[in-house]
Scaffold this motif. Structure first.
Motif, PDB file in Angstrom:
ATOM      1  N   UNK A  65       0.840  -1.205   0.000  1.00  0.00           N
ATOM      2  CA  UNK A  65       0.000   0.000   0.000  1.00  0.00           C
ATOM      3  C   UNK A  65       0.872   1.251   0.000  1.00  0.00           C
ATOM      4  N   UNK A  66       1.868   1.252   0.866  1.00  0.00           N
ATOM      5  CA  UNK A  66       2.839   2.353   0.961  1.00  0.00           C
ATOM      6  C   UNK A  66       3.559   2.527  -0.382  1.00  0.00           C
ATOM      7  N   UNK A  68       2.506   1.639  -3.356  1.00  0.00           N
ATOM      8  CA  UNK A  68       1.576   2.180  -4.352  1.00  0.00           C
ATOM      9  C   UNK A  68       1.483   3.704  -4.233  1.00  0.00           C
ATOM     10  N   UNK A  69       1.369   4.182  -3.003  1.00  0.00           N
ATOM     11  CA  UNK A  69       1.276   5.628  -2.797  1.00  0.00           C
ATOM     12  C   UNK A  69       2.547   6.343  -3.243  1.00  0.00           C
ATOM     13  N   UNK A  70       3.673   5.735  -2.903  1.00  0.00           N
ATOM     14  CA  UNK A  70       4.970   6.319  -3.255  1.00  0.00           C
ATOM     15  C   UNK A  70       5.146   6.372  -4.779  1.00  0.00           C
TER      16      UNK A  70
END
Lengths: 325, 394
Positions: A65-66, A68-70
């Motif tokens: 998830x992290x 993907x955001x990055x």
């Protein structure tokens, strides 16, 4: 050129990617100072600092998830899932998020800079949860690319291409070969193409197709078959998605026979997808049914892993059956 | 190793349990329902221009929701999600941010997008999934997104944006951008594993993320008392070591104040913040459900009395920043404009068939191109079965 094992080749590719791109970030469980449980990220925190190479909490869905955001933000995340067996808590983030980010937004946003590295495969006495080959689950997901290298040279070139590819890539590393596979690797930067299979050995009687650690199994079986006078053409698929139909189909049109071998269980594995496509593309050229030599349809066992595995002897038998059909 | 716990904990020799209510969490209220400010309340930074912009966004929001629920009932669009009674959370939240801040919303935060200036045409094109939709007609109505406005495209799976917001903010920090990421979600989504994942990641990796929970009492039909038994969502923030505040979510000045403070803190300290905004979902979850099946009219009536828009209006009137004449004119204008925009958007063509295969990857791969070519031949053979695309295939 330098002698490297597969881990060193991966470490070297990560080093090159981080040196050329300030926004490239490596993270995952134990990847920081310790350098990963297999040491693939060894030395990177010392070289690039704690903000660019770091440990995460034990939460695979959080790692992806992290990441993907990055990636959506424009950085280049290279996330590690410690074992492919533990990728499933992140399945939703990969299948519903990474794979669909560009499509669902009409290309307003994308996570093309994302690369997920994960060691896969058996033969290391890892039992149920340190042995799986889950590539087929991801192959059913449009939007992902899936890459599997077979040796150190391939690993470096394909990993650099994966990191630079503008699509999310799941990069499965054959952990049985991490230290066992050693070869000459250029020290400089190079890339190998994604979406292209490689004909490793020319032959005329049957095409043998595999990927990753299974390559050395089919090569060994081909050596045995050679003594029986059977000429095998050997192909490394290299990319599972999108896969190179053309190279495989033209080989099968030449040899008239195809054997696909995978570590994963037989039912609904990626070999099945290949068999269906090649049957359709090469129907009138086939001399025998397409053979699949795979793991048994069981969870990955421990004590009886040799019996479970698609080893060179099972491949050898299937070659003879196909040729004598 | 984190040894602070050993150093800081008082030592006892009699066993005693604590619970979430051992931590008292106050609720910030600034504006009363009659439009007066509580004695001693500290106002957010706000001037007339700013306040009028916020109020106009609230009005736009309410009229849009009314008209689009009607459009769905008339069969003009397939689906809609209103935010009746909770508009202050999204409008007030966006008003406390800067344009460069990323907003990663759940799905009931169209107010933030309105405040940022997403055009009426863009709203309509998305809901009618026509060829001018920025999302190319791929997602159900209300799944908006805009790169230009730093508003991440909505994803239906709940909570997935929470760890993504940690990562997005980490990237902003890494590149030294003067920006934060605002992440909206509901108290229901806070039960998802991604909530835990995202908050812990943001805390450990020092991400300038504002986690904004709209605690509106319901997740579809499930009331919050069947969602959790702890002290709301705010108490969890304390557990993750994140600065936490609970506010009256129907009080737009409290929302604005909390977000302004949270933004400054996140940016200066490179740390996340949690805001729990207490509110009530006055409308249905979506046009696909009917709340009369799971709650009483009396319960709803109680919350109608806490309407955030009339609360702000009363304050604006008292400030002399707004008038009844402006009010009437604004609502009339919005109703006309929105109705007219519906009529335009519903006549625009659906996306071309090529948009079926674009954006799966950065480029259309060979196998997908072949599937498209085969599909076009098939559509040409049965054009009457595919009226959206048949006439436009070359």
């Amino acid at each position: 050129m330098a002698q490297m094992n597969l881990l060193q080749a991966i470490n070297n590719a990560l080093d090159i990617a981080m040196a050329e791109n300030d926004s490239a970030v490596c993270f995952g469980e134990d990847v920081g100072h310790f350098g990963g449980v297999f040491r693939a990220t060894s030395g990177l925190q010392e070289k690039y600092g704690k903000t660019r190479c770091f440990n995460t909490p034990l939460v695979e869905q959080g790692i992806i998830g992290f990441a993907n955001g990055l990636a959506a933000q424009g950085s280049t995340p290279i996330a590690e899932i410690q074992f492919a067996d533990y990728i499933f808590p992140a399945f939703d983030q990969i299948v519903n998020e990474s794979a669909k980010f560009r499509y669902r937004s009409g290309n307003e946003f994308n996570v093309g800079k994302l690369t997920i590295r994960t060691p896969y495969g058996g033969g290391i006495a890892g039992g149920l949860y340190h042995s799986q080959s889950p590539e087929a689950y991801f192959a059913h997901t449009p939007g992902l690319k899936i890459v599997v290298p077979r040796n150190p040279y391939q690993a470096k070139g394909l990993l650099l291409a994966s990191i630079r590819d503008d699509n999310p890539v799941v990069f499965f590393e054959p952990k049985r070969l991490y230290r066992a596979s050693v070869g000459e690797v250029p020290t400089e930067d190079y890339q190998l193409p994604i979406g292209k299979a490689e004909v490793v050995q020319q032959g005329s009687d049957i095409t043998l197709l595999a990927w990753g650690a299974q390559m050395e199994i089919i090569e060994k079986a081909a050596e045995m078959a050679k003594k029986d006078g059977i000429s095998c053409e050997i192909i490394d698929l290299r990319t599972i998605l999108p896969w190179d139909v053309e190279t495989v189909a033209s080989s099968v049109m030449k040899t008239g026979r195809l054997l696909i071998s995978q570590e994963a269980p037989l039912t609904a594995g990626f070999a099945s997808e290949i068999a269906a496509t090649i049957q359709s593309e090469c129907f009138l050229h086939l001399e025998s049914p397409i053979a699949r030599v795979c793991g048994l349809d069981t969870p990955y066992p421990l004590a009886l892993e040799k019996e479970h595995a698609a080893d060179h002897l099972k491949v050898y038998e299937a070659i003879k059956n196909s040729v004598n059909y | 190793m984190n040894t602070d716990i050993y150093k800081e904990s008082p030592v006892v020799h009699t066993a005693a349990f604590i619970d979430g209510h051992s931590v008292e969490i106050p609720i910030l209220k600034i504006l009363q329902q009659d439009g007066t400010v509580y004695d001693g309340a500290e106002l957010p930074e706000i001037n007339q221009e700013h306040a009028v912009k916020m109020y106009q966004a609230l009005a736009f929001h309410r009229v849009l929701d009314e008209r689009m629920i009607a459009a769905q009932r008339q069969g003009r669009i397939s689906f809609y999600m209103a935010a009746l009674g909770e508009e202050a959370a999204s409008v007030g939240g966006a008003a406390g941010l800067e344009p460069q801040d990323m907003i990663m919303a759940q799905y009931r935060e169209q107010g933030a997008l309105i405040y940022r200036g997403f055009s009426l045409e863009n709203f309509m094109n998305q809901m009618f999934s026509n060829e001018k939709d920025l999302g190319k007609g791929r997602q159900m109505p209300i799944h908006y997104g805009s790169n230009e406005l730093n508003y991440m495209t909505i994803s239906s799976p709940l909570g997935t944006q929470i760890p993504q917001a940690a990562g997005y903010a980490y990237g902003q920090r890494l590149q030294g951008q003067p920006a934060v990421t605002m992440c909206y979600f509901g108290e229901g989504a806070a039960s998802e594993g991604d909530f835990h994942a995202g908050l812990n990641m943001a805390a450990v990796h020092q991400c300038p993320t504002i986690f904004f929970c709209r605690n509106n009492g319901y997740a579809i039909s499930t009331p919050s008392e069947e969602q959790y038994v702890g002290n709301g969502i705010a108490s969890r923030g304390v557990g993750y070591g994140i600065k936490t505040i609970r506010i009256d979510g129907n009080d737009i000045l409290a929302v604005l104040k909390a977000v302004q403070l949270a933004r400054a803190y996140a940016l200066e300290e490179n740390k996340p913040v949690i805001i729990e905004a207490m509110s009530y979902r006055l409308g249905a979850h979506s046009t696909s459900d009917d709340p009369t099946g799971y709650r009483t009219k009396e319960e709803e009536a109680k919350w109608h009395a806490h309407d955030p828009i009339s609360r702000m209006k009363s304050w604006m009137l008292a400030q002399g920043w707004w008038s009844e004449e402006q009010e009437t004119a604004l609502f009339e204008k919005l109703r006309e404009e929105i109705l007219a925009a519906v009529k335009v958007a519903e006549k625009i063509d659906k996306p071309p068939v090529e948009d079926l295969v674009s954006d799966v990857y950065d480029q259309v791969p060979q196998h997908l191109q072949k599937q498209l070519d085969d599909l076009k031949l098939h559509i040409k053979k049965y054009p009457e079965a595919y009226p959206f695309t048949a006439g436009r295939i070359k």
